[in-house]
Motif scaffolding. Structure first.
Motif, PDB file in Angstrom:
ATOM      1  N   PRO A 425       0.828  -1.211   0.000  1.00  0.00           N
ATOM      2  CA  PRO A 425       0.000   0.000   0.000  1.00  0.00           C
ATOM      3  C   PRO A 425       0.861   1.260   0.000  1.00  0.00           C
ATOM      4  O   PRO A 425       2.012   1.258   0.456  1.00  0.00           O
ATOM      5  N   ALA A 426       0.272   2.337  -0.512  1.00  0.00           N
ATOM      6  CA  ALA A 426       1.013   3.599  -0.595  1.00  0.00           C
ATOM      7  C   ALA A 426       1.343   4.152   0.781  1.00  0.00           C
ATOM      8  O   ALA A 426       2.341   4.848   0.961  1.00  0.00           O
ATOM      9  N   TRP A 427       0.498   3.833   1.761  1.00  0.00           N
ATOM     10  CA  TRP A 427       0.717   4.385   3.108  1.00  0.00           C
ATOM     11  C   TRP A 427       1.673   3.529   3.941  1.00  0.00           C
ATOM     12  O   TRP A 427       1.847   3.780   5.124  1.00  0.00           O
ATOM     13  N   HIS A 428       2.277   2.528   3.331  1.00  0.00           N
ATOM     14  CA  HIS A 428       3.147   1.632   4.089  1.00  0.00           C
ATOM     15  C   HIS A 428       4.378   2.363   4.621  1.00  0.00           C
ATOM     16  O   HIS A 428       4.854   2.086   5.727  1.00  0.00           O
ATOM     17  N   HIS A 429       4.936   3.298   3.815  1.00  0.00           N
ATOM     18  CA  HIS A 429       6.165   3.984   4.230  1.00  0.00           C
ATOM     19  C   HIS A 429       5.881   5.278   4.987  1.00  0.00           C
ATOM     20  O   HIS A 429       6.818   5.944   5.427  1.00  0.00           O
ATOM     21  N   TRP A 430       4.614   5.642   5.152  1.00  0.00           N
ATOM     22  CA  TRP A 430       4.304   6.887   5.850  1.00  0.00           C
ATOM     23  C   TRP A 430       4.674   6.803   7.332  1.00  0.00           C
ATOM     24  O   TRP A 430       4.961   7.822   7.963  1.00  0.00           O
ATOM     25  N   SER A 431       4.646   5.591   7.886  1.00  0.00           N
ATOM     26  CA  SER A 431       4.962   5.438   9.309  1.00  0.00           C
ATOM     27  C   SER A 431       6.437   5.646   9.621  1.00  0.00           C
ATOM     28  O   SER A 431       6.811   5.715  10.790  1.00  0.00           O
ATOM     29  N   SER A 432       7.279   5.728   8.592  1.00  0.00           N
ATOM     30  CA  SER A 432       8.703   5.987   8.822  1.00  0.00           C
ATOM     31  C   SER A 432       9.013   7.471   8.944  1.00  0.00           C
ATOM     32  O   SER A 432      10.164   7.845   9.184  1.00  0.00           O
ATOM     33  N   SER A 433       8.006   8.316   8.790  1.00  0.00           N
ATOM     34  CA  SER A 433       8.209   9.766   8.866  1.00  0.00           C
ATOM     35  C   SER A 433       8.367  10.203  10.312  1.00  0.00           C
ATOM     36  O   SER A 433       7.780   9.625  11.229  1.00  0.00           O
ATOM     37  N   LYS A 500       6.964   6.647  -3.969  1.00  0.00           N
ATOM     38  CA  LYS A 500       6.750   6.831  -2.538  1.00  0.00           C
ATOM     39  C   LYS A 500       6.466   8.301  -2.273  1.00  0.00           C
ATOM     40  O   LYS A 500       7.365   9.085  -2.003  1.00  0.00           O
ATOM     41  N   SER A 501       5.203   8.655  -2.376  1.00  0.00           N
ATOM     42  CA  SER A 501       4.791  10.035  -2.178  1.00  0.00           C
ATOM     43  C   SER A 501       4.129  10.184  -0.812  1.00  0.00           C
ATOM     44  O   SER A 501       3.536   9.244  -0.295  1.00  0.00           O
ATOM     45  N   TRP A 502       4.247  11.385  -0.244  1.00  0.00           N
ATOM     46  CA  TRP A 502       3.677  11.635   1.075  1.00  0.00           C
ATOM     47  C   TRP A 502       2.195  11.964   0.951  1.00  0.00           C
ATOM     48  O   TRP A 502       1.717  12.385  -0.107  1.00  0.00           O
ATOM     49  N   PRO A 503       1.427  11.810   2.026  1.00  0.00           N
ATOM     50  CA  PRO A 503      -0.030  11.989   1.930  1.00  0.00           C
ATOM     51  C   PRO A 503      -0.444  13.449   1.818  1.00  0.00           C
ATOM     52  O   PRO A 503       0.299  14.368   2.178  1.00  0.00           O
ATOM     53  N   VAL A 504      -1.649  13.643   1.312  1.00  0.00           N
ATOM     54  CA  VAL A 504      -2.276  14.964   1.300  1.00  0.00           C
ATOM     55  C   VAL A 504      -2.902  15.183   2.674  1.00  0.00           C
ATOM     56  O   VAL A 504      -3.766  14.412   3.113  1.00  0.00           O
ATOM     57  N   LEU A 505      -2.484  16.231   3.368  1.00  0.00           N
ATOM     58  CA  LEU A 505      -2.921  16.484   4.740  1.00  0.00           C
ATOM     59  C   LEU A 505      -4.018  17.539   4.762  1.00  0.00           C
ATOM     60  O   LEU A 505      -4.017  18.477   3.945  1.00  0.00           O
ATOM     61  N   PRO A 506      -4.959  17.425   5.706  1.00  0.00           N
ATOM     62  CA  PRO A 506      -6.099  18.355   5.720  1.00  0.00           C
ATOM     63  C   PRO A 506      -5.780  19.733   6.281  1.00  0.00           C
ATOM     64  O   PRO A 506      -6.558  20.668   6.093  1.00  0.00           O
ATOM     65  N   ILE A 507      -4.664  19.890   6.999  1.00  0.00           N
ATOM     66  CA  ILE A 507      -4.330  21.173   7.629  1.00  0.00           C
ATOM     67  C   ILE A 507      -3.182  21.828   6.872  1.00  0.00           C
ATOM     68  O   ILE A 507      -2.117  21.219   6.694  1.00  0.00           O
ATOM     69  N   THR A 508      -3.395  23.054   6.426  1.00  0.00           N
ATOM     70  CA  THR A 508      -2.363  23.839   5.727  1.00  0.00           C
ATOM     71  C   THR A 508      -2.236  25.204   6.396  1.00  0.00           C
ATOM     72  O   THR A 508      -3.085  25.595   7.231  1.00  0.00           O
ATOM     73  N   LEU A 509      -1.216  25.950   6.018  1.00  0.00           N
ATOM     74  CA  LEU A 509      -0.916  27.221   6.678  1.00  0.00           C
ATOM     75  C   LEU A 509      -1.919  28.332   6.369  1.00  0.00           C
ATOM     76  O   LEU A 509      -2.344  29.047   7.295  1.00  0.00           O
ATOM     77  N   PRO A 510      -2.342  28.563   5.127  1.00  0.00           N
ATOM     78  CA  PRO A 510      -3.259  29.700   4.851  1.00  0.00           C
ATOM     79  C   PRO A 510      -4.559  29.661   5.657  1.00  0.00           C
ATOM     80  O   PRO A 510      -4.978  30.703   6.190  1.00  0.00           O
TER      81      PRO A 510
END
Length: 562
Positions: A425-433, A500-510
């Motif tokens: 799965p694409a989210w497999h490597h996200w836990s290494s962040s 291996k791309s990082w996820p789209v997160l719901p919280i941004t700076l603007p």
């Protein structure tokens, strides 16, 4: 026992053992012999197996890496995986000195040298199977006489039923092995030969698990399992054969089968006729009224009080009609074709299962199969459409109705089939962040909370619950598929072209900057409770904020300071 390094003068490894009399080394293993125990370890003195015997006299390694040892009466072998067995019996006790090929050089108690010839086929076969040298196993199967219940049981125990298939000729045992390894071709061939109801039921279960509905259909017909056969036609959209099953149930005086098939077909008139013939006039009237057949209801109500029956009928009753199949399922489930295993082709399994010209004609797409009272195919070519009106009044003629088998059920072995291996799965490597937000996107809430505790000393996570759940639920999207199939889960990634791309997160700076401005406006207007809510949201969101540049990081610091 101690493994001592002479050059470094230190103990490398220790192994707790009973008293040991002899030690025998090879390039990769060591055998430790005690009075009633044999221990096999590797060169690092790590124990691999332990065998307990009485009165062990001696032992030695052979050329294949099998340890040969003897007791007072038997000559035995021990494989590195712990499998043991008897090679032969001994007339007198001997002491093994050397093993070469199929000859064992030993000394008896009278100090005479003896050369004992042994048959090494069994343990060499087991060793090759353990080492997965299938070419050697194949050669031994073809050239050696290894047929026996012990070998078959050993192969089943070690998870090699496909190899055991080539030893067996008895149909019932061969059928069981074929089902164990999922070989429908051989299982179908053996089921025809055995022709046992239990075998057909087990074959139907395995074929249904593999999605081979054509074999399932044949097995249900052989066992006269009309209920499951009707349901199989229903889920495959085979309306033509479902109507024939309705006619068969009528000729068999099967009230429940007739009613079920009428429900599957949505045949309201047939349900009313069945209820009328069964003496359930009130139910027949209620069925007619619910489906708008008022004339039929009036005709039935001559001998019954219709008003009393209508009082029990709900005005908001809905019609029960099965969905109309968009397309008929004629093919089996698709399977992935890969290279054939080493045991298949040399044994002639690449040919089709033996069928005669008569059988091939019966299994043709355009032809039909007729079932008699015993569930056996008949040779009659009479179709339901031609015979129903002419024979509806004749007794015992239900066996003349045909059932169509769909596509050709000849099983060929053009390739060996296995299901595809699931990808990562694409989210497999996200836990290494090192970021808590990426861990939440991967669904690892525990590790995300641990990071927040270690990085910013968060102790009370209750105020962050809504934000945590928002990150978990917004990182993936579910896409619905076929009915009865779980939805497909896809990760929302920033860059799809990157592996291996990082996820789209719901919280941004603007949005946080705008929320801060709303807090200032609420403070100016004197709405202090509203302002506190805006400021708390900004502070709670910052730990989950991910920025890409130093400039954005400085803005976040200013955001907190303000």
């Amino acid at each position: 026992m101690v493994l001592f390094d002479v050059q470094q003068r230190k103990v490398v490894q220790e192994l707790e053992t009973p008293p040991i009399k002899f030690v025998h080394w090879t390039d990769s293993h060591v055998a430790l012999i005690g009075k009633d125990v044999v221990i096999i370890a590797n060169n690092n003195l790590e124990q691999q197996t332990l065998v307990r015997e009485l009165n062990i006299k001696s032992g030695a390694w052979d050329d294949n890496g099998v340890f040969i040892y003897n007791t007072s009466n038997h000559l035995k072998y021990c494989l590195p995986n712990g499998d043991t067995g008897i090679i032969r019996t001994l007339d007198v006790p001997v002491y093994i000195a050397y093993v070469k090929g199929n000859k064992i050089y030993c000394v008896d108690r009278e100090c005479r040298i003896r050369i004992i010839a042994v048959d090494t086929t069994e343990y060499v076969f087991k060793l090759a199977l353990y080492q997965q040298k299938f070419n050697q196993v194949l050669k031994m199967v073809k050239e050696s006489n290894l047929i026996g219940q012990s070998i078959i049981a050993y192969l089943q125990k070690k998870g090699h039923p496909k190899v055991a298939l080539h030893f067996v000729r008895e149909p019932k045992v061969r059928f069981n092995l074929a089902l164990e390894c999922g070989n429908l071709e051989i299982a179908l061939e053996c089921a025809k030969e055995v022709d046992d109801k239990d075998c057909w039921n087990r074959l139907a279960t395995e074929a249904l698990r593999q999605g081979n509905h054509q074999v399932v259909e044949m097995a249900y017909q052989r066992t006269r399992n009309f209920e499951k056969l009707s349901f199989l036609y229903l889920i495959n959209g085979n309306i033509r054969n479902l109507r024939k099953m309705l006619a068969i149930a009528e000729k068999r005086d099967d009230v429940f089968g007739r009613f079920h098939n009428a429900l599957y077909l949505g045949d309201v008139h047939e349900r009313i006729r069945m209820l009328e013939s069964a003496g359930q006039i009130p139910l027949a009237i209620a069925t007619a009224v619910n489906h708008g057949l008022h004339e039929v209801a009036q005709a039935l109500s001559k001998s019954t009080n219709e008003d009393e029956i209508l009082s029990y009928i709900k005005k908001d009753a809905s019609l029960l009609f099965p969905p109309i199949p968009v397309s008929r399922n004629r093919d089996n489930w698709p399977l992935l074709s890969v290279s054939k295993p080493v045991f298949e082709s040399p044994f002639g399994l690449a040919t089709e299962v033996g069928t005669t010209a008569e059988e091939e004609a019966c299994w043709n797409v355009e032809d039909d199969i007729i079932i008699d009272e015993d569930g056996q195919p008949l040779d009659s070519t009479l179709t339901l459409d031609d015979s129903l009106e002419d024979r509806v009044d004749e007794p015992n003629q239900w066996n003349d109705y045909e059932l169509e088998f769909g596509t050709d059920v000849k099983l060929t072995n053009e390739g060996y089939f296995v299901p595809p291996t699931a990808g990562t799965p694409a989210w497999h490597h996200w836990s290494s962040s090192p970021l808590a937000a990426d861990h939440l996107a991967a669904g690892s809430i525990t590790t995300a909370l641990d990071l927040l505790n270690k990085q910013i000393s968060v102790v009370n996570f209750a105020p962050l619950k809504q934000l945590v759940m928002m990150h978990v639920m917004s990182s993936r999207v579910l896409v619905g598929g076929l009915n009865g199939v779980p939805p497909l889960s896809f990760a929302l990634q920033q860059r799809l072209e990157v592996a291996k791309s990082w996820p789209v997160l719901p919280i941004t700076l603007p949005p946080l900057i705008e929320r801060l401005k709303l807090g200032y406006s609420a403070t100016t207007a004197g709405k202090f409770s509203e302002a506190i809510a805006h400021f708390q949201h900004v502070l709670h969101s910052v730990p989950f904020l991910v920025v890409d540049s130093r400039q954005d990081a400085n803005q976040v610091k200013e955001l907190i300071a303000q």
